[in-house]
Write an enzyme that holds these catalytic residues in place. Structure first.
Site, PDB file in Angstrom:
ATOM      1  N   HIS A 103       0.824  -1.202   0.000  1.00  0.00           N
ATOM      2  CA  HIS A 103       0.000   0.000   0.000  1.00  0.00           C
ATOM      3  C   HIS A 103       0.860   1.255   0.000  1.00  0.00           C
ATOM      4  O   HIS A 103       2.002   1.237   0.424  1.00  0.00           O
ATOM      5  CB  HIS A 103      -0.981   0.018   1.181  1.00  0.00           C
ATOM      6  N   HIS A 105       0.742   5.347   1.107  1.00  0.00           N
ATOM      7  CA  HIS A 105       0.088   6.401   1.878  1.00  0.00           C
ATOM      8  C   HIS A 105       0.168   7.705   1.096  1.00  0.00           C
ATOM      9  O   HIS A 105       1.226   8.050   0.566  1.00  0.00           O
ATOM     10  CB  HIS A 105       0.810   6.622   3.217  1.00  0.00           C
TER      11      HIS A 105
END
Length: 145
Positions: A103, A105
């Site tokens: 992932h 951010h």
């Protein structure tokens, strides 16, 4: 390296087993608001392809992920009138990774405003997250027009 856990929180969000304030989705990625934001507009972009982190991800998955991350970063900056955007990505516990699904951010940044520690404030109000997601989606819609 530890194997990918298909029951991690982001995999469960992808399967709609857990709620998330969704921003953007296509065949390859999903973007949604971080439930424990470090700042207003803190979004996450994840691939749909299972990858523990950048170290085991297929290069094509990474390419699609970062194309989407750029799109979300541009929209988040505009949606929040930010001075800049922090883009971060962690690999393994020692770096700060806490969810073992690749992932990115995306956090809008403002001059003289520090980031909150990730778990410091606990979970954000779901309505605030929904409102923030709507602001970013509105910017994405403008960019698509």
């Amino acid at each position: 390296m530890t194997a990918y856990d298909p029951d991690n929180v982001f995999a469960r969000i992808l399967r709609n087993e857990l709620p998330a304030a969704r921003i953007y989705e296509d065949d390859d990625v999903l973007a949604f608001m971080d439930a424990m934001p470090q700042g207003d507009g803190h979004a996450l972009v994840i691939p749909k392809m299972p990858s523990r982190n950048l170290l085991d991800a297929d290069p094509e998955t990474v390419s699609k992920l970062f194309r989407a991350a750029q799109k979300i970063a541009v929209a988040a900056r505009a949606a929040f009138g930010a001075d800049g955007v922090f883009i971060g990505q962690y690999n393994e516990a020692v770096s700060g990774q806490t969810v073992y699904h690749l992932h990115v951010h995306i956090v809008p940044r403002f001059k003289d405003v520090d980031l909150r520690r990730h778990a410091e404030g606990g979970f954000a109000d779901p309505q605030v997250l929904a409102d923030h997601a709507a602001r970013i989606r509105a910017e994405l819609d403008k960019n698509e027009a």
